[in-house]
Design a protein around this motif. Structure first.
Motif, PDB file in Angstrom:
ATOM      1  N   LEU A 153       0.843  -1.195   0.000  1.00  0.00           N
ATOM      2  CA  LEU A 153       0.000   0.000   0.000  1.00  0.00           C
ATOM      3  C   LEU A 153       0.876   1.241   0.000  1.00  0.00           C
ATOM      4  O   LEU A 153       2.007   1.222   0.488  1.00  0.00           O
ATOM      5  CB  LEU A 153      -0.928   0.000   1.219  1.00  0.00           C
ATOM      6  CG  LEU A 153      -1.872  -1.199   1.342  1.00  0.00           C
ATOM      7  CD1 LEU A 153      -2.707  -1.092   2.612  1.00  0.00           C
ATOM      8  CD2 LEU A 153      -2.781  -1.324   0.117  1.00  0.00           C
ATOM      9  N   SER A 154       0.343   2.330  -0.523  1.00  0.00           N
ATOM     10  CA  SER A 154       1.091   3.583  -0.636  1.00  0.00           C
ATOM     11  C   SER A 154       0.407   4.689   0.151  1.00  0.00           C
ATOM     12  O   SER A 154      -0.813   4.640   0.370  1.00  0.00           O
ATOM     13  CB  SER A 154       1.181   4.010  -2.114  1.00  0.00           C
ATOM     14  OG  SER A 154       1.757   2.988  -2.899  1.00  0.00           O
ATOM     15  N   PRO A 155       1.162   5.699   0.592  1.00  0.00           N
ATOM     16  CA  PRO A 155       0.522   6.858   1.227  1.00  0.00           C
ATOM     17  C   PRO A 155      -0.559   7.425   0.304  1.00  0.00           C
ATOM     18  O   PRO A 155      -0.345   7.558  -0.909  1.00  0.00           O
ATOM     19  CB  PRO A 155       1.683   7.841   1.397  1.00  0.00           C
ATOM     20  CG  PRO A 155       2.895   6.973   1.487  1.00  0.00           C
ATOM     21  CD  PRO A 155       2.628   5.827   0.545  1.00  0.00           C
ATOM     22  N   GLY A 156      -1.703   7.730   0.881  1.00  0.00           N
ATOM     23  CA  GLY A 156      -2.829   8.223   0.085  1.00  0.00           C
ATOM     24  C   GLY A 156      -3.835   7.146  -0.255  1.00  0.00           C
ATOM     25  O   GLY A 156      -4.966   7.451  -0.652  1.00  0.00           O
ATOM     26  N   ASP A 157      -3.441   5.871  -0.135  1.00  0.00           N
ATOM     27  CA  ASP A 157      -4.408   4.779  -0.283  1.00  0.00           C
ATOM     28  C   ASP A 157      -5.326   4.752   0.941  1.00  0.00           C
ATOM     29  O   ASP A 157      -5.034   5.376   1.963  1.00  0.00           O
ATOM     30  CB  ASP A 157      -3.693   3.428  -0.410  1.00  0.00           C
ATOM     31  CG  ASP A 157      -2.962   3.268  -1.731  1.00  0.00           C
ATOM     32  OD1 ASP A 157      -3.235   4.042  -2.665  1.00  0.00           O
ATOM     33  OD2 ASP A 157      -2.104   2.357  -1.822  1.00  0.00           O
ATOM     34  N   CYS A 158      -6.413   4.003   0.850  1.00  0.00           N
ATOM     35  CA  CYS A 158      -7.355   3.938   1.966  1.00  0.00           C
ATOM     36  C   CYS A 158      -7.868   2.519   2.166  1.00  0.00           C
ATOM     37  O   CYS A 158      -8.355   1.888   1.218  1.00  0.00           O
ATOM     38  CB  CYS A 158      -8.543   4.868   1.724  1.00  0.00           C
ATOM     39  SG  CYS A 158      -9.704   4.955   3.111  1.00  0.00           S
ATOM     40  N   LEU A 159      -7.714   2.012   3.385  1.00  0.00           N
ATOM     41  CA  LEU A 159      -8.322   0.743   3.779  1.00  0.00           C
ATOM     42  C   LEU A 159      -9.727   1.031   4.303  1.00  0.00           C
ATOM     43  O   LEU A 159      -9.911   1.922   5.129  1.00  0.00           O
ATOM     44  CB  LEU A 159      -7.504   0.080   4.887  1.00  0.00           C
ATOM     45  CG  LEU A 159      -6.152  -0.511   4.504  1.00  0.00           C
ATOM     46  CD1 LEU A 159      -5.337  -0.823   5.762  1.00  0.00           C
ATOM     47  CD2 LEU A 159      -6.331  -1.788   3.673  1.00  0.00           C
ATOM     48  N   VAL A 160     -10.705   0.276   3.829  1.00  0.00           N
ATOM     49  CA  VAL A 160     -12.087   0.455   4.287  1.00  0.00           C
ATOM     50  C   VAL A 160     -12.533  -0.818   4.986  1.00  0.00           C
ATOM     51  O   VAL A 160     -12.563  -1.895   4.387  1.00  0.00           O
ATOM     52  CB  VAL A 160     -13.034   0.776   3.119  1.00  0.00           C
ATOM     53  CG1 VAL A 160     -14.441   1.060   3.648  1.00  0.00           C
ATOM     54  CG2 VAL A 160     -12.520   1.964   2.321  1.00  0.00           C
ATOM     55  N   LEU A 161     -12.844  -0.685   6.279  1.00  0.00           N
ATOM     56  CA  LEU A 161     -13.152  -1.835   7.124  1.00  0.00           C
ATOM     57  C   LEU A 161     -14.610  -1.806   7.588  1.00  0.00           C
ATOM     58  O   LEU A 161     -15.175  -0.733   7.816  1.00  0.00           O
ATOM     59  CB  LEU A 161     -12.222  -1.854   8.339  1.00  0.00           C
ATOM     60  CG  LEU A 161     -10.728  -1.834   8.027  1.00  0.00           C
ATOM     61  CD1 LEU A 161     -10.153  -0.450   8.328  1.00  0.00           C
ATOM     62  CD2 LEU A 161      -9.967  -2.879   8.814  1.00  0.00           C
ATOM     63  N   ASN A 162     -15.172  -2.985   7.746  1.00  0.00           N
ATOM     64  CA  ASN A 162     -16.559  -3.133   8.207  1.00  0.00           C
ATOM     65  C   ASN A 162     -16.568  -3.278   9.725  1.00  0.00           C
ATOM     66  O   ASN A 162     -16.070  -4.263  10.259  1.00  0.00           O
ATOM     67  CB  ASN A 162     -17.186  -4.364   7.543  1.00  0.00           C
ATOM     68  CG  ASN A 162     -18.635  -4.569   7.923  1.00  0.00           C
ATOM     69  OD1 ASN A 162     -19.228  -3.765   8.641  1.00  0.00           O
ATOM     70  ND2 ASN A 162     -19.226  -5.650   7.440  1.00  0.00           N
ATOM     71  N   ASP A 163     -17.145  -2.278  10.417  1.00  0.00           N
ATOM     72  CA  ASP A 163     -17.101  -2.279  11.885  1.00  0.00           C
ATOM     73  C   ASP A 163     -18.307  -2.945  12.539  1.00  0.00           C
ATOM     74  O   ASP A 163     -18.608  -2.698  13.705  1.00  0.00           O
ATOM     75  CB  ASP A 163     -16.921  -0.855  12.419  1.00  0.00           C
ATOM     76  CG  ASP A 163     -18.114   0.055  12.118  1.00  0.00           C
ATOM     77  OD1 ASP A 163     -19.130  -0.435  11.579  1.00  0.00           O
ATOM     78  OD2 ASP A 163     -18.025   1.267  12.425  1.00  0.00           O
ATOM     79  N   THR A 164     -19.007  -3.812  11.806  1.00  0.00           N
ATOM     80  CA  THR A 164     -20.116  -4.547  12.398  1.00  0.00           C
ATOM     81  C   THR A 164     -19.624  -5.458  13.517  1.00  0.00           C
ATOM     82  O   THR A 164     -18.467  -5.909  13.513  1.00  0.00           O
ATOM     83  CB  THR A 164     -20.858  -5.386  11.342  1.00  0.00           C
ATOM     84  OG1 THR A 164     -22.057  -5.929  11.923  1.00  0.00           O
ATOM     85  CG2 THR A 164     -20.003  -6.534  10.830  1.00  0.00           C
ATOM     86  N   ARG A 165     -20.491  -5.704  14.482  1.00  0.00           N
ATOM     87  CA  ARG A 165     -20.169  -6.602  15.589  1.00  0.00           C
ATOM     88  C   ARG A 165     -21.112  -7.798  15.543  1.00  0.00           C
ATOM     89  O   ARG A 165     -22.317  -7.642  15.368  1.00  0.00           O
ATOM     90  CB  ARG A 165     -20.286  -5.880  16.927  1.00  0.00           C
ATOM     91  CG  ARG A 165     -19.820  -6.715  18.111  1.00  0.00           C
ATOM     92  CD  ARG A 165     -19.664  -5.884  19.372  1.00  0.00           C
ATOM     93  NE  ARG A 165     -19.215  -6.715  20.476  1.00  0.00           N
ATOM     94  CZ  ARG A 165     -17.960  -7.074  20.706  1.00  0.00           C
ATOM     95  NH1 ARG A 165     -17.009  -6.639  19.913  1.00  0.00           N
ATOM     96  NH2 ARG A 165     -17.629  -7.845  21.722  1.00  0.00           N
ATOM     97  N   VAL A 166     -20.533  -9.002  15.684  1.00  0.00           N
ATOM     98  CA  VAL A 166     -21.329 -10.225  15.609  1.00  0.00           C
ATOM     99  C   VAL A 166     -22.136 -10.406  16.893  1.00  0.00           C
ATOM    100  O   VAL A 166     -21.602 -10.287  17.996  1.00  0.00           O
ATOM    101  CB  VAL A 166     -20.425 -11.458  15.387  1.00  0.00           C
ATOM    102  CG1 VAL A 166     -21.276 -12.709  15.150  1.00  0.00           C
ATOM    103  CG2 VAL A 166     -19.489 -11.241  14.214  1.00  0.00           C
ATOM    104  N   LEU A 167     -23.399 -10.689  16.721  1.00  0.00           N
ATOM    105  CA  LEU A 167     -24.235 -11.016  17.875  1.00  0.00           C
ATOM    106  C   LEU A 167     -23.963 -12.450  18.317  1.00  0.00           C
ATOM    107  O   LEU A 167     -23.741 -13.331  17.471  1.00  0.00           O
ATOM    108  CB  LEU A 167     -25.713 -10.908  17.505  1.00  0.00           C
ATOM    109  CG  LEU A 167     -26.256  -9.523  17.156  1.00  0.00           C
ATOM    110  CD1 LEU A 167     -27.683  -9.659  16.633  1.00  0.00           C
ATOM    111  CD2 LEU A 167     -26.213  -8.616  18.368  1.00  0.00           C
ATOM    112  N   PRO A 168     -23.986 -12.733  19.633  1.00  0.00           N
ATOM    113  CA  PRO A 168     -23.949 -14.133  20.077  1.00  0.00           C
ATOM    114  C   PRO A 168     -25.323 -14.738  19.796  1.00  0.00           C
ATOM    115  O   PRO A 168     -26.135 -14.978  20.694  1.00  0.00           O
ATOM    116  CB  PRO A 168     -23.650 -14.012  21.576  1.00  0.00           C
ATOM    117  CG  PRO A 168     -24.160 -12.667  21.957  1.00  0.00           C
ATOM    118  CD  PRO A 168     -24.025 -11.784  20.756  1.00  0.00           C
TER     119      PRO A 168
END
Length: 342
Positions: free
Chosen positions: A50-65
Protein backbone atom coordinates in the motif's frame (compact mmCIF):
# COMPACT_ATOMS: atom_id res chain seq x y z
CA UNK A 1 -22.39 -18.00 -16.59
CA UNK A 2 -22.68 -21.39 -14.91
CA UNK A 3 -22.18 -21.98 -11.18
CA UNK A 4 -19.89 -24.95 -11.92
CA UNK A 5 -17.44 -22.54 -13.58
CA UNK A 6 -16.46 -21.51 -10.04
CA UNK A 7 -15.78 -24.95 -8.61
CA UNK A 8 -12.34 -26.07 -7.42
CA UNK A 9 -10.78 -28.91 -5.46
CA UNK A 10 -10.34 -28.22 -1.75
CA UNK A 11 -9.02 -30.88 0.67
CA UNK A 12 -11.03 -30.79 3.88
CA UNK A 13 -7.89 -30.67 6.02
CA UNK A 14 -7.15 -27.16 4.70
CA UNK A 15 -10.28 -25.73 6.33
CA UNK A 16 -8.96 -23.81 9.35
CA UNK A 17 -10.74 -24.88 12.54
CA UNK A 18 -9.12 -22.49 15.02
CA UNK A 19 -7.68 -18.97 14.78
CA UNK A 20 -3.98 -18.28 15.13
CA UNK A 21 -2.83 -16.72 18.42
CA UNK A 22 -1.35 -13.75 16.56
CA UNK A 23 -3.90 -12.21 14.20
CA UNK A 24 -1.24 -10.88 11.81
CA UNK A 25 0.66 -14.20 11.60
CA UNK A 26 -1.56 -15.50 8.80
CA UNK A 27 -0.09 -15.97 5.37
CA UNK A 28 -0.94 -13.56 2.56
CA UNK A 29 -1.28 -14.51 -1.09
CA UNK A 30 -0.82 -11.37 -3.21
CA UNK A 31 -2.55 -11.49 -6.60
CA UNK A 32 -2.02 -8.85 -9.28
CA UNK A 33 -5.50 -8.45 -10.72
CA UNK A 34 -4.19 -7.39 -14.14
CA UNK A 35 -1.30 -9.75 -14.78
CA UNK A 36 -2.35 -12.70 -12.61
CA UNK A 37 1.09 -12.71 -10.96
CA UNK A 38 1.10 -14.50 -7.58
CA UNK A 39 3.36 -13.82 -4.62
CA UNK A 40 3.49 -15.59 -1.25
CA UNK A 41 3.92 -13.41 1.84
CA UNK A 42 2.62 -12.87 5.38
CA UNK A 43 -0.19 -10.61 6.53
CA UNK A 44 2.22 -8.63 8.68
CA UNK A 45 3.73 -7.37 5.38
CA UNK A 46 0.41 -6.02 4.05
CA UNK A 47 1.49 -2.37 4.23
CA UNK A 48 4.40 -2.92 1.84
CA UNK A 49 1.78 -3.24 -0.92
CA UNK A 50 0.00 0.00 0.00
CA UNK A 51 1.09 3.58 -0.64
CA UNK A 52 0.52 6.86 1.23
CA UNK A 53 -2.83 8.22 0.09
CA UNK A 54 -4.41 4.78 -0.28
CA UNK A 55 -7.35 3.94 1.97
CA UNK A 56 -8.32 0.74 3.78
CA UNK A 57 -12.09 0.46 4.29
CA UNK A 58 -13.15 -1.84 7.12
CA UNK A 59 -16.56 -3.13 8.21
CA UNK A 60 -17.10 -2.28 11.88
CA UNK A 61 -20.12 -4.55 12.40
CA UNK A 62 -20.17 -6.60 15.59
CA UNK A 63 -21.33 -10.22 15.61
CA UNK A 64 -24.24 -11.02 17.88
CA UNK A 65 -23.95 -14.13 20.08
CA UNK A 66 -26.92 -15.17 17.99
CA UNK A 67 -27.06 -18.93 18.63
CA UNK A 68 -29.47 -19.82 21.43
CA UNK A 69 -30.26 -23.22 22.94
CA UNK A 70 -33.62 -23.62 24.65
CA UNK A 71 -36.47 -25.98 25.37
CA UNK A 72 -40.14 -25.99 24.43
CA UNK A 73 -42.13 -24.98 27.49
CA UNK A 74 -44.79 -27.65 26.92
CA UNK A 75 -42.65 -30.76 26.25
CA UNK A 76 -39.10 -29.85 27.27
CA UNK A 77 -37.85 -30.81 23.78
CA UNK A 78 -34.53 -29.16 22.90
CA UNK A 79 -34.52 -26.39 20.29
CA UNK A 80 -31.71 -24.42 18.64
CA UNK A 81 -32.34 -20.85 17.43
CA UNK A 82 -30.23 -18.61 15.21
CA UNK A 83 -31.12 -14.91 15.19
CA UNK A 84 -30.96 -13.46 11.69
CA UNK A 85 -32.54 -10.03 11.67
CA UNK A 86 -34.43 -7.78 14.07
CA UNK A 87 -37.80 -6.80 12.65
CA UNK A 88 -39.90 -4.46 14.77
CA UNK A 89 -39.68 -4.25 18.55
CA UNK A 90 -38.77 -7.62 20.05
CA UNK A 91 -39.63 -9.63 16.94
CA UNK A 92 -36.76 -11.36 15.14
CA UNK A 93 -36.39 -13.35 11.94
CA UNK A 94 -34.73 -16.62 12.97
CA UNK A 95 -33.71 -20.08 11.83
CA UNK A 96 -34.95 -22.92 14.04
CA UNK A 97 -33.76 -26.54 14.41
CA UNK A 98 -35.72 -28.77 14.33
CA UNK A 99 -38.23 -26.45 12.67
CA UNK A 100 -41.03 -29.02 12.57
CA UNK A 101 -41.32 -28.79 16.36
CA UNK A 102 -41.99 -25.05 16.30
CA UNK A 103 -45.43 -23.92 15.14
CA UNK A 104 -47.20 -20.61 15.58
CA UNK A 105 -47.99 -20.16 19.25
CA UNK A 106 -45.14 -22.42 20.47
CA UNK A 107 -43.14 -20.95 23.35
CA UNK A 108 -39.45 -21.62 24.04
CA UNK A 109 -37.55 -21.01 27.27
CA UNK A 110 -33.85 -20.14 27.37
CA UNK A 111 -31.56 -20.42 30.40
CA UNK A 112 -33.61 -20.35 33.60
CA UNK A 113 -36.37 -18.41 31.92
CA UNK A 114 -34.50 -15.09 31.64
CA UNK A 115 -35.54 -15.18 27.99
CA UNK A 116 -38.75 -16.59 26.50
CA UNK A 117 -39.75 -16.62 22.83
CA UNK A 118 -43.12 -17.16 21.16
CA UNK A 119 -43.39 -18.21 17.51
CA UNK A 120 -45.63 -15.71 15.72
CA UNK A 121 -44.98 -16.65 12.07
CA UNK A 122 -43.75 -19.64 10.05
CA UNK A 123 -41.85 -19.56 6.75
CA UNK A 124 -39.90 -21.96 4.51
CA UNK A 125 -36.54 -23.65 5.16
CA UNK A 126 -36.73 -23.50 8.95
CA UNK A 127 -37.50 -19.80 9.11
CA UNK A 128 -39.58 -18.55 12.05
CA UNK A 129 -40.46 -15.11 13.39
CA UNK A 130 -40.09 -15.14 17.17
CA UNK A 131 -41.21 -12.53 19.67
CA UNK A 132 -39.05 -12.34 22.82
CA UNK A 133 -39.98 -11.54 26.42
CA UNK A 134 -37.32 -10.64 29.00
CA UNK A 135 -36.45 -8.30 31.84
CA UNK A 136 -33.83 -5.59 31.34
CA UNK A 137 -31.86 -5.02 28.14
CA UNK A 138 -32.16 -7.61 25.36
CA UNK A 139 -28.51 -7.47 24.28
CA UNK A 140 -27.28 -7.94 27.84
CA UNK A 141 -29.49 -11.02 28.21
CA UNK A 142 -28.20 -12.26 24.83
CA UNK A 143 -24.59 -11.79 25.96
CA UNK A 144 -25.32 -14.10 28.93
CA UNK A 145 -27.18 -16.83 27.06
CA UNK A 146 -26.04 -16.69 23.44
CA UNK A 147 -23.15 -18.39 21.66
CA UNK A 148 -21.15 -17.23 18.64
CA UNK A 149 -22.76 -18.42 15.38
CA UNK A 150 -19.66 -20.04 13.90
CA UNK A 151 -19.95 -21.21 10.28
CA UNK A 152 -21.10 -24.82 9.77
CA UNK A 153 -17.67 -25.94 8.48
CA UNK A 154 -16.00 -25.09 11.83
CA UNK A 155 -16.34 -28.06 14.18
CA UNK A 156 -14.06 -26.89 17.00
CA UNK A 157 -15.30 -24.89 19.98
CA UNK A 158 -14.07 -21.30 20.23
CA UNK A 159 -12.44 -20.69 23.61
CA UNK A 160 -12.31 -16.89 23.31
CA UNK A 161 -15.54 -15.49 21.85
CA UNK A 162 -13.80 -12.20 20.99
CA UNK A 163 -11.56 -14.05 18.53
CA UNK A 164 -14.56 -14.17 16.17
CA UNK A 165 -14.80 -10.36 16.36
CA UNK A 166 -12.57 -7.83 14.63
CA UNK A 167 -10.60 -5.58 17.00
CA UNK A 168 -12.63 -2.62 15.71
CA UNK A 169 -16.09 -4.27 15.91
CA UNK A 170 -18.57 -1.69 17.19
CA UNK A 171 -22.09 -1.78 15.71
CA UNK A 172 -24.02 -4.88 16.80
CA UNK A 173 -26.08 -6.71 14.20
CA UNK A 174 -24.22 -9.45 12.28
CA UNK A 175 -24.96 -13.16 12.10
CA UNK A 176 -21.37 -13.78 10.96
CA UNK A 177 -18.03 -12.00 11.17
CA UNK A 178 -16.51 -10.00 8.29
CA UNK A 179 -13.62 -12.44 8.45
CA UNK A 180 -11.02 -10.61 6.34
CA UNK A 181 -10.87 -8.09 9.17
CA UNK A 182 -9.90 -10.74 11.73
CA UNK A 183 -6.27 -10.42 10.59
CA UNK A 184 -5.91 -6.80 11.74
CA UNK A 185 -4.59 -5.56 15.08
CA UNK A 186 -4.70 -2.04 16.50
CA UNK A 187 -0.92 -1.89 16.03
CA UNK A 188 -1.20 -2.72 12.31
CA UNK A 189 -3.93 -0.11 11.81
CA UNK A 190 -1.81 2.49 13.60
CA UNK A 191 1.17 1.55 11.43
CA UNK A 192 -1.04 2.13 8.37
CA UNK A 193 -1.94 5.62 9.59
CA UNK A 194 1.70 6.38 10.33
CA UNK A 195 2.57 5.43 6.75
CA UNK A 196 -0.08 7.79 5.40
CA UNK A 197 -2.59 5.06 4.51
CA UNK A 198 -6.07 6.22 5.48
CA UNK A 199 -8.32 3.96 7.57
CA UNK A 200 -12.08 4.33 7.13
CA UNK A 201 -15.07 2.42 8.48
CA UNK A 202 -18.44 1.44 7.04
CA UNK A 203 -21.06 -0.92 8.46
CA UNK A 204 -22.72 -3.89 6.81
CA UNK A 205 -24.53 -6.39 9.02
CA UNK A 206 -23.64 -9.80 7.60
CA UNK A 207 -26.59 -12.13 7.09
CA UNK A 208 -26.67 -15.88 6.68
CA UNK A 209 -26.81 -15.44 2.92
CA UNK A 210 -23.02 -15.49 3.28
CA UNK A 211 -23.15 -19.26 3.87
CA UNK A 212 -26.16 -20.06 1.70
CA UNK A 213 -25.22 -22.17 -1.33
CA UNK A 214 -26.10 -21.13 -4.87
CA UNK A 215 -28.87 -23.56 -5.82
CA UNK A 216 -29.32 -22.51 -9.44
CA UNK A 217 -27.25 -23.40 -12.49
CA UNK A 218 -27.13 -19.94 -14.07
CA UNK A 219 -25.78 -17.08 -11.99
CA UNK A 220 -28.41 -14.72 -13.38
CA UNK A 221 -31.10 -16.76 -11.61
CA UNK A 222 -29.61 -16.40 -8.11
CA UNK A 223 -31.21 -14.02 -5.61
CA UNK A 224 -29.00 -12.51 -2.91
CA UNK A 225 -30.24 -11.97 0.64
CA UNK A 226 -30.60 -8.28 1.53
CA UNK A 227 -28.23 -6.89 4.20
CA UNK A 228 -28.29 -3.53 6.00
CA UNK A 229 -25.45 -1.07 5.34
CA UNK A 230 -24.48 2.39 6.52
CA UNK A 231 -21.85 4.98 5.55
CA UNK A 232 -21.10 8.09 7.61
CA UNK A 233 -20.60 11.60 6.26
CA UNK A 234 -16.95 11.50 7.41
CA UNK A 235 -16.20 8.25 5.57
CA UNK A 236 -17.92 9.46 2.40
CA UNK A 237 -15.91 12.70 2.42
CA UNK A 238 -12.62 10.85 2.97
CA UNK A 239 -13.25 8.33 0.20
CA UNK A 240 -14.16 11.02 -2.30
CA UNK A 241 -10.96 12.87 -1.39
CA UNK A 242 -8.89 9.69 -1.86
CA UNK A 243 -10.44 9.17 -5.31
CA UNK A 244 -9.84 12.79 -6.34
CA UNK A 245 -6.16 12.60 -5.33
CA UNK A 246 -5.53 9.33 -7.16
CA UNK A 247 -5.29 7.06 -4.12
CA UNK A 248 -6.52 3.49 -4.18
CA UNK A 249 -9.55 2.33 -2.19
CA UNK A 250 -8.86 -1.13 -0.79
CA UNK A 251 -11.89 -2.86 0.71
CA UNK A 252 -11.23 -5.16 3.63
CA UNK A 253 -13.58 -8.07 3.02
CA UNK A 254 -16.32 -8.76 0.52
CA UNK A 255 -18.86 -7.10 2.84
CA UNK A 256 -16.99 -3.79 2.60
CA UNK A 257 -16.64 -4.29 -1.16
CA UNK A 258 -20.37 -4.88 -1.62
CA UNK A 259 -21.22 -1.82 0.47
CA UNK A 260 -18.86 0.45 -1.44
CA UNK A 261 -20.04 -0.85 -4.81
CA UNK A 262 -23.70 -0.44 -3.82
CA UNK A 263 -23.19 3.20 -2.87
CA UNK A 264 -20.93 4.03 -5.84
CA UNK A 265 -23.42 2.41 -8.23
CA UNK A 266 -26.42 4.27 -6.84
CA UNK A 267 -24.88 7.71 -6.28
CA UNK A 268 -21.82 7.91 -8.60
CA UNK A 269 -19.81 9.35 -5.70
CA UNK A 270 -19.68 8.26 -2.07
CA UNK A 271 -22.18 9.89 0.28
CA UNK A 272 -23.68 9.57 3.74
CA UNK A 273 -26.39 6.95 3.33
CA UNK A 274 -27.92 3.75 4.66
CA UNK A 275 -30.21 1.07 3.32
CA UNK A 276 -30.44 -2.55 2.25
CA UNK A 277 -28.28 -4.10 -0.42
CA UNK A 278 -28.73 -7.33 -2.34
CA UNK A 279 -26.03 -6.55 -4.89
CA UNK A 280 -24.66 -9.68 -6.60
CA UNK A 281 -21.22 -9.16 -8.12
CA UNK A 282 -19.92 -11.70 -10.63
CA UNK A 283 -17.73 -11.60 -13.78
CA UNK A 284 -18.92 -8.98 -16.21
CA UNK A 285 -19.50 -6.45 -13.43
CA UNK A 286 -17.63 -3.13 -13.73
CA UNK A 287 -16.24 -1.94 -10.39
CA UNK A 288 -17.02 1.67 -9.55
CA UNK A 289 -15.89 2.01 -5.93
CA UNK A 290 -12.90 -0.17 -5.10
CA UNK A 291 -9.43 -0.64 -6.54
CA UNK A 292 -8.27 -3.56 -4.41
CA UNK A 293 -9.49 -6.11 -1.90
CA UNK A 294 -8.21 -7.88 1.20
CA UNK A 295 -10.14 -11.13 1.54
CA UNK A 296 -10.00 -14.67 2.85
CA UNK A 297 -10.27 -17.83 0.75
CA UNK A 298 -13.87 -18.77 0.02
CA UNK A 299 -16.02 -21.84 -0.58
CA UNK A 300 -16.18 -23.43 -4.03
CA UNK A 301 -19.13 -22.22 -6.13
CA UNK A 302 -19.94 -19.48 -3.60
CA UNK A 303 -21.06 -15.93 -4.41
CA UNK A 304 -17.84 -14.73 -2.77
CA UNK A 305 -15.64 -16.63 -5.22
CA UNK A 306 -17.75 -15.06 -7.97
CA UNK A 307 -17.13 -11.58 -6.53
CA UNK A 308 -13.34 -11.97 -6.41
CA UNK A 309 -13.46 -13.46 -9.91
CA UNK A 310 -15.21 -10.32 -11.10
CA UNK A 311 -12.35 -8.24 -9.67
CA UNK A 312 -9.36 -10.31 -10.81
CA UNK A 313 -10.71 -12.58 -13.55
CA UNK A 314 -12.00 -16.12 -13.11
CA UNK A 315 -8.89 -17.75 -14.56
CA UNK A 316 -6.58 -15.73 -12.31
CA UNK A 317 -8.63 -16.57 -9.22
CA UNK A 318 -8.85 -20.30 -9.96
CA UNK A 319 -5.10 -20.37 -10.63
CA UNK A 320 -4.45 -18.55 -7.35
CA UNK A 321 -6.71 -20.94 -5.46
CA UNK A 322 -4.95 -23.93 -7.03
CA UNK A 323 -1.65 -22.43 -5.88
CA UNK A 324 -3.08 -21.87 -2.39
CA UNK A 325 -4.12 -25.54 -2.18
CA UNK A 326 -0.70 -26.72 -3.37
CA UNK A 327 1.03 -24.48 -0.81
CA UNK A 328 -1.41 -25.59 1.92
CA UNK A 329 -2.84 -22.20 2.76
CA UNK A 330 -5.55 -22.28 5.45
CA UNK A 331 -9.06 -21.67 4.10
CA UNK A 332 -12.27 -19.90 5.17
CA UNK A 333 -13.11 -17.84 8.28
CA UNK A 334 -10.04 -18.57 10.45
CA UNK A 335 -7.76 -19.12 7.47
CA UNK A 336 -5.16 -17.11 5.57
CA UNK A 337 -5.70 -14.00 3.48
CA UNK A 338 -5.43 -12.79 -0.10
CA UNK A 339 -4.67 -9.29 -1.36
CA UNK A 340 -6.01 -8.53 -4.82
CA UNK A 341 -4.46 -5.37 -6.15
CA UNK A 342 -2.63 -3.90 -9.13
Amino acid sequence: MNVNDFDFYLPEELIAQTPLLDRTASRLLVLNKQTGEIKDDFFSSLLTYLSPGDCLVLNDTRVLPARLFGVKTDTGAKVEILLLKQLEGDRWETLVKPAKRIKSGTTIRFGEGELVATCVEESDHGGRVLEFQYDGIFYEVLDQLGKMPLPPYIKEQLEDQERYQTVYAKNRGSAAAPTAGLHFTEALLEAARQKGVHVAFITLHVGLGTFRPVNVEKLEDHDMHAEFYQMSKETAFLLNQVKEKGGRIVAVGTTSARTLETIASEHVEFRETSGWTSIFIYPGYTFKGIDGLVTNFHLPKSTLVMLVSALAGRENILRAYEHAVEEEYRFFSFGDAMLIIE
